[in-house]
Design a protein around this motif. Structure first.
Motif, PDB file in Angstrom:
ATOM      1  N   MET A 151       0.852  -1.175   0.000  1.00 48.91           N
ATOM      2  CA  MET A 151       0.000   0.000   0.000  1.00 48.91           C
ATOM      3  C   MET A 151       0.892   1.230   0.000  1.00 48.91           C
ATOM      4  SD  MET A 151      -3.237   0.101   0.094  1.00 48.91           S
ATOM      5  CE  MET A 151      -4.537   1.238   0.214  1.00 48.91           C
ATOM      6  N   SER A 152       0.549   2.234  -0.814  1.00 52.28           N
ATOM      7  CA  SER A 152       1.369   3.443  -0.887  1.00 52.28           C
ATOM      8  C   SER A 152       1.047   4.379   0.274  1.00 52.28           C
ATOM      9  CB  SER A 152       1.124   4.155  -2.215  1.00 52.28           C
ATOM     10  OG  SER A 152      -0.150   4.737  -2.242  1.00 52.28           O
ATOM     11  N   ASP A 153       2.009   5.246   0.563  1.00 50.92           N
ATOM     12  CA  ASP A 153       1.805   6.211   1.636  1.00 50.92           C
ATOM     13  C   ASP A 153       1.419   7.578   1.077  1.00 50.92           C
ATOM     14  OD1 ASP A 153       4.274   6.538   0.481  1.00 50.92           O
ATOM     15  OD2 ASP A 153       5.255   7.144   2.349  1.00 50.92           O
ATOM     16  N   PHE A 154       0.979   7.624  -0.185  1.00 50.41           N
ATOM     17  CA  PHE A 154       0.538   8.868  -0.791  1.00 50.41           C
ATOM     18  C   PHE A 154      -0.857   9.226  -0.279  1.00 50.41           C
ATOM     19  CE2 PHE A 154       3.199   7.211  -4.468  1.00 50.41           C
ATOM     20  CZ  PHE A 154       4.327   7.908  -4.074  1.00 50.41           C
ATOM     21  N   PRO A 155      -1.141  10.525  -0.164  1.00 52.70           N
ATOM     22  CA  PRO A 155      -2.478  10.921   0.320  1.00 52.70           C
ATOM     23  C   PRO A 155      -3.559  10.612  -0.710  1.00 52.70           C
ATOM     24  CG  PRO A 155      -1.249  12.847  -0.406  1.00 52.70           C
ATOM     25  CD  PRO A 155      -0.298  11.683  -0.453  1.00 52.70           C
ATOM     26  N   LYS A 156      -4.777  10.416  -0.231  1.00 52.49           N
ATOM     27  CA  LYS A 156      -5.906  10.200  -1.131  1.00 52.49           C
ATOM     28  C   LYS A 156      -6.249  11.516  -1.824  1.00 52.49           C
ATOM     29  CE  LYS A 156      -8.106   6.379   1.245  1.00 52.49           C
ATOM     30  NZ  LYS A 156      -9.346   5.860   1.815  1.00 52.49           N
ATOM     31  N   CYS A 157      -6.880  11.404  -2.974  1.00 54.84           N
ATOM     32  CA  CYS A 157      -7.303  12.582  -3.729  1.00 54.84           C
ATOM     33  C   CYS A 157      -8.383  13.327  -2.949  1.00 54.84           C
ATOM     34  CB  CYS A 157      -7.841  12.163  -5.094  1.00 54.84           C
ATOM     35  SG  CYS A 157      -8.459  13.541  -6.070  1.00 54.84           S
ATOM     36  N   ALA A 158      -8.221  14.646  -2.846  1.00 57.78           N
ATOM     37  CA  ALA A 158      -9.189  15.461  -2.110  1.00 57.78           C
ATOM     38  C   ALA A 158     -10.494  15.640  -2.878  1.00 57.78           C
ATOM     39  CB  ALA A 158      -8.584  16.828  -1.814  1.00 57.78           C
TER      40      ALA A 158
ATOM     41  N   CYS B 127     -11.900  13.367  -5.436  1.00 63.47           N
ATOM     42  CA  CYS B 127     -12.710  12.162  -5.670  1.00 63.47           C
ATOM     43  C   CYS B 127     -12.466  11.063  -4.637  1.00 63.47           C
ATOM     44  CB  CYS B 127     -12.466  11.620  -7.074  1.00 63.47           C
ATOM     45  SG  CYS B 127     -10.824  10.911  -7.325  1.00 63.47           S
ATOM     46  N   GLY B 128     -11.451  11.208  -3.791  1.00 65.71           N
ATOM     47  CA  GLY B 128     -11.180  10.227  -2.749  1.00 65.71           C
ATOM     48  C   GLY B 128     -10.428   8.998  -3.226  1.00 65.71           C
ATOM     49  N   SER B 129      -9.905   9.041  -4.425  1.00 63.24           N
ATOM     50  CA  SER B 129      -9.193   7.896  -4.974  1.00 63.24           C
ATOM     51  C   SER B 129      -7.923   7.602  -4.182  1.00 63.24           C
ATOM     52  CB  SER B 129      -8.814   8.161  -6.434  1.00 63.24           C
ATOM     53  OG  SER B 129      -7.983   7.133  -6.923  1.00 63.24           O
ATOM     54  N   GLU B 130      -7.638   6.341  -3.994  1.00 59.67           N
ATOM     55  CA  GLU B 130      -6.420   5.951  -3.291  1.00 59.67           C
ATOM     56  C   GLU B 130      -5.277   5.641  -4.251  1.00 59.67           C
ATOM     57  OE1 GLU B 130      -7.349   1.258  -2.593  1.00 59.67           O
ATOM     58  OE2 GLU B 130      -8.211   2.675  -1.176  1.00 59.67           O
ATOM     59  N   TYR B 131      -5.501   5.838  -5.544  1.00 58.52           N
ATOM     60  CA  TYR B 131      -4.506   5.495  -6.561  1.00 58.52           C
ATOM     61  C   TYR B 131      -3.646   6.681  -6.979  1.00 58.52           C
ATOM     62  CZ  TYR B 131      -7.370   1.357  -6.817  1.00 58.52           C
ATOM     63  OH  TYR B 131      -8.066   0.230  -6.501  1.00 58.52           O
ATOM     64  N   THR B 132      -3.448   7.655  -6.099  1.00 58.25           N
ATOM     65  CA  THR B 132      -2.621   8.808  -6.434  1.00 58.25           C
ATOM     66  C   THR B 132      -1.175   8.386  -6.613  1.00 58.25           C
ATOM     67  OG1 THR B 132      -2.301   9.313  -4.105  1.00 58.25           O
ATOM     68  CG2 THR B 132      -4.106  10.435  -5.217  1.00 58.25           C
TER      69      THR B 132
ATOM     70  N   CYS C  91      -3.854  12.513  -9.363  1.00 58.33           N
ATOM     71  CA  CYS C  91      -4.913  11.513  -9.286  1.00 58.33           C
ATOM     72  C   CYS C  91      -5.225  11.044 -10.702  1.00 58.33           C
ATOM     73  CB  CYS C  91      -6.170  12.092  -8.640  1.00 58.33           C
ATOM     74  SG  CYS C  91      -7.552  10.936  -8.658  1.00 58.33           S
ATOM     75  N   PRO C  92      -5.044   9.756 -11.011  1.00 58.94           N
ATOM     76  CA  PRO C  92      -5.307   9.272 -12.364  1.00 58.94           C
ATOM     77  C   PRO C  92      -6.792   9.165 -12.694  1.00 58.94           C
ATOM     78  CG  PRO C  92      -4.692   7.453 -10.962  1.00 58.94           C
ATOM     79  CD  PRO C  92      -4.536   8.703 -10.147  1.00 58.94           C
ATOM     80  N   GLU C  93      -7.654   9.164 -11.681  1.00 60.97           N
ATOM     81  CA  GLU C  93      -9.078   9.001 -11.931  1.00 60.97           C
ATOM     82  C   GLU C  93      -9.763  10.304 -12.321  1.00 60.97           C
ATOM     83  OE1 GLU C  93     -11.041   6.766  -8.891  1.00 60.97           O
ATOM     84  OE2 GLU C  93      -9.613   5.134  -9.046  1.00 60.97           O
ATOM     85  N   CYS C  94      -9.456  11.410 -11.602  1.00 64.38           N
ATOM     86  CA  CYS C  94     -10.115  12.677 -11.927  1.00 64.38           C
ATOM     87  C   CYS C  94      -9.171  13.704 -12.538  1.00 64.38           C
ATOM     88  CB  CYS C  94     -10.802  13.265 -10.694  1.00 64.38           C
ATOM     89  SG  CYS C  94      -9.668  13.892  -9.437  1.00 64.38           S
ATOM     90  N   GLY C  95      -7.856  13.424 -12.534  1.00 63.35           N
ATOM     91  CA  GLY C  95      -6.890  14.328 -13.137  1.00 63.35           C
ATOM     92  C   GLY C  95      -6.442  15.466 -12.239  1.00 63.35           C
ATOM     93  N   ASP C  96      -6.858  15.461 -10.982  1.00 63.23           N
ATOM     94  CA  ASP C  96      -6.488  16.530 -10.056  1.00 63.23           C
ATOM     95  C   ASP C  96      -5.001  16.441  -9.725  1.00 63.23           C
ATOM     96  OD1 ASP C  96      -6.902  18.711  -8.379  1.00 63.23           O
ATOM     97  OD2 ASP C  96      -7.268  17.435  -6.637  1.00 63.23           O
ATOM     98  N   GLU C  97      -4.370  17.600  -9.589  1.00 58.50           N
ATOM     99  CA  GLU C  97      -2.960  17.683  -9.201  1.00 58.50           C
ATOM    100  C   GLU C  97      -2.838  18.641  -8.031  1.00 58.50           C
ATOM    101  OE1 GLU C  97      -0.728  18.992 -12.558  1.00 58.50           O
ATOM    102  OE2 GLU C  97      -1.097  17.177 -13.706  1.00 58.50           O
ATOM    103  N   TRP C  98      -1.954  18.327  -7.098  1.00 61.87           N
ATOM    104  CA  TRP C  98      -1.705  19.227  -5.977  1.00 61.87           C
ATOM    105  C   TRP C  98      -0.264  19.081  -5.529  1.00 61.87           C
ATOM    106  CZ3 TRP C  98      -4.405  14.753  -5.802  1.00 61.87           C
ATOM    107  CH2 TRP C  98      -4.039  13.803  -4.849  1.00 61.87           C
ATOM    108  N   SER C  99       0.208  20.113  -4.846  1.00 61.62           N
ATOM    109  CA  SER C  99       1.595  20.204  -4.433  1.00 61.62           C
ATOM    110  C   SER C  99       1.889  19.259  -3.267  1.00 61.62           C
ATOM    111  CB  SER C  99       1.895  21.641  -4.026  1.00 61.62           C
ATOM    112  OG  SER C  99       3.168  21.722  -3.448  1.00 61.62           O
TER     113      SER C  99
END
Length: 113
Positions: A1-8, A10-15, A24-32
């Protein structure tokens, strides 16, 4: 399991990590990675002529006769415009008006219906 934060968004855990950003590959959101997230002050709020907040999909009513540039057509007072879309720029509403077609309007000339 990765230690990356979930997407704010869509909540995806695949960041995943990309240089100094999380993506986030599911919604395309990017954050610093620094945790600097967009706050409510960074988000532009668009208001109508009476100060009501406008959102995508709202119905608005035109409060002033508006001449259509390059045409003899006039958008009359009281014209209802449904399903608006908010955009950045001087004319901050994209819409379709029946009988006229696609237009851009300024929020100062409409009121929320």
């Amino acid at each position: 399991m990765s230690d990356f934060p979930k997407c704010a968004k869509c909540g995806s855990e695949y960041t995943y990590e990309d240089r100094d950003m999380y993506v986030c590959p599911e919604c395309g959101d990017e954050w610093s990675k620094d945790g600097v997230e967009e706050t409510e002050e960074d988000v532009r709020v668009i208001r109508d002529a009476h100060g009501n907040e406008l959102n995508d999909g709202d119905t608005v009513t035109v409060i002033k006769d508006l001449k259509v540039k390059g045409s003899s057509v006039v958008v009359k007072v009281g014209t209802k415009v449904q399903n608006i879309r908010l955009v950045d720029g001087d004319h901050d509403i994209d819409c379709k008006i029946a009988g006229i077609g696609a237009m851009k309007l300024k929020s100062e000339f409409v009121k929320k219906a």
